[in-house]
Design a protein around this motif. Sequence first.
Motif, short mmCIF file in Angstrom:
data_model
loop_
_atom_site.label_atom_id
_atom_site.label_comp_id
_atom_site.label_asym_id
_atom_site.label_seq_id
_atom_site.Cartn_x
_atom_site.Cartn_y
_atom_site.Cartn_z
N HIS A 1 31.29 9.40 -10.84
CA HIS A 1 30.31 10.24 -10.14
C HIS A 1 31.01 11.35 -9.36
CE1 HIS A 1 26.79 11.32 -7.72
NE2 HIS A 1 27.60 11.29 -6.68
N VAL A 2 32.06 11.01 -8.65
CA VAL A 2 32.78 11.98 -7.82
C VAL A 2 33.44 13.04 -8.69
CG1 VAL A 2 34.76 12.26 -6.28
CG2 VAL A 2 33.10 10.43 -5.87
N PRO B 1 32.52 22.32 0.17
CA PRO B 1 32.64 20.88 0.43
C PRO B 1 31.27 20.22 0.57
CG PRO B 1 34.21 22.10 1.76
CD PRO B 1 33.31 23.11 1.13
N VAL B 2 31.15 19.01 0.05
CA VAL B 2 29.89 18.26 0.18
C VAL B 2 30.19 16.88 0.74
CG1 VAL B 2 28.76 19.48 -1.71
CG2 VAL B 2 30.02 17.38 -2.18
N ARG B 3 29.25 16.37 1.52
CA ARG B 3 29.36 15.05 2.10
C ARG B 3 28.78 14.04 1.12
NH1 ARG B 3 32.59 14.21 6.16
NH2 ARG B 3 31.77 16.11 7.13
N ILE B 4 29.50 12.97 0.83
CA ILE B 4 29.00 11.91 -0.05
C ILE B 4 28.46 10.79 0.82
CG2 ILE B 4 29.60 10.25 -1.84
CD1 ILE B 4 31.70 12.16 -2.82
N ARG B 5 27.19 10.54 0.72
CA ARG B 5 26.52 9.54 1.55
C ARG B 5 26.57 8.19 0.85
NH1 ARG B 5 26.49 12.46 6.15
NH2 ARG B 5 25.63 14.55 5.78
N GLU B 6 27.14 7.21 1.54
CA GLU B 6 27.27 5.87 0.95
C GLU B 6 25.92 5.31 0.53
OE1 GLU B 6 29.17 3.27 3.67
OE2 GLU B 6 30.98 4.48 3.85
N GLU B 7 24.94 5.40 1.42
CA GLU B 7 23.64 4.80 1.15
C GLU B 7 22.98 5.45 -0.07
OE1 GLU B 7 19.49 3.64 3.48
OE2 GLU B 7 21.03 4.84 4.49
N GLU B 8 23.04 6.77 -0.15
CA GLU B 8 22.43 7.47 -1.28
C GLU B 8 23.12 7.10 -2.59
OE1 GLU B 8 22.52 11.61 -0.46
OE2 GLU B 8 21.26 11.46 1.33
N LEU B 9 24.45 7.04 -2.55
CA LEU B 9 25.19 6.71 -3.76
C LEU B 9 24.96 5.26 -4.17
CD1 LEU B 9 27.09 7.59 -5.95
CD2 LEU B 9 29.02 7.23 -4.40
N ALA B 10 24.87 4.37 -3.20
CA ALA B 10 24.59 2.96 -3.51
C ALA B 10 23.23 2.81 -4.19
CB ALA B 10 24.65 2.13 -2.24
N LYS B 11 22.24 3.55 -3.69
CA LYS B 11 20.91 3.51 -4.31
C LYS B 11 20.95 4.07 -5.72
CE LYS B 11 18.06 3.75 -0.11
NZ LYS B 11 17.09 4.58 0.66
N LEU C 1 34.00 15.66 -0.05
CA LEU C 1 34.57 16.09 -1.32
C LEU C 1 34.67 17.61 -1.32
CD1 LEU C 1 35.47 15.28 -4.20
CD2 LEU C 1 33.10 15.62 -4.92
N SER C 2 35.87 18.12 -1.55
CA SER C 2 36.08 19.56 -1.55
C SER C 2 36.26 20.07 -2.98
CB SER C 2 37.33 19.92 -0.74
OG SER C 2 37.15 19.55 0.61
N PRO C 3 35.81 21.30 -3.25
CA PRO C 3 35.98 21.85 -4.60
C PRO C 3 37.46 22.05 -4.91
CG PRO C 3 35.20 23.54 -3.10
CD PRO C 3 35.13 22.24 -2.35
N LEU C 4 37.80 21.90 -6.18
CA LEU C 4 39.17 22.15 -6.60
C LEU C 4 39.39 23.65 -6.72
CD1 LEU C 4 39.40 19.39 -9.30
CD2 LEU C 4 40.55 19.39 -7.09
N THR C 5 40.54 24.10 -6.30
CA THR C 5 40.86 25.52 -6.33
C THR C 5 41.82 25.84 -7.47
OG1 THR C 5 42.79 25.31 -4.89
CG2 THR C 5 40.62 25.57 -3.82
#
Length: 222
Positions: free
Chosen positions: A20-21, A31-41, A73-77
């Motif tokens: 997923h990541v 950059p985006v924040r990965i939320r544990e709860e959202e990903l678990a669902k 998670l940050s975008p790759l440059t």
Amino acid sequence: MLTTKSTEHKDDIYESVRAHVLALVKNIEAPVRIREEELAKKLNVSRTPVRQALLRLGQEGILNMEPRRGALLSPLTLEDYVEWLKLRIELEAFAAREAALNASQRDVDALRALFAPFNEDNVDAHVEAYAKANVDFHAAIVRLAENHLLEKIWKSFGHRGMLKSKTIERLHRARHSLAEHLALIDAIEKRDGALADRLAREHVQGLLTQTLGGPPHTRTGA
């Protein structure tokens, strides 16, 4: 202590989170924040193994774990990618040389099978499928080197090749890449470690040169 079944389940969740990541990092501009709860669902699992998977990805350098804020998670440059290519020149030369010493005929046949659907006439029309075969090929060469430390390095940093720009398509490399891969397989089949080393080195160097805006590799157009 974890049972074998629970350990396997934990590893499955880690692989799902990692997939997923890595899919996400190809398509983000900031950059985006990965939320544990959202990903678990999303994965239909509990939060604990997701948190453990994210911590593991943080240790591998794929994302950043920030205290009390979670995974970022940050975008790759392009700079990330160039750094990785420079390192890959050495890693893949080593891997190809070792693969030439270790590979069985079955291994060689498996390498050829990855590219069996493609030829010079059709590969440009199937760039996405070829790109996947390309990723599988390089991972296979690393495995055939039979060096656990190399495999760990590849697993930790190989994601840097997943730039949103789709390198093979952007640089129109498919036909040249295919020819280079087939030549490398021939060298491995002949157990010619020195030739495999040189071909792998030239293959990645050609990609680096083109990425930096230089001309295609003179031998095969890399």
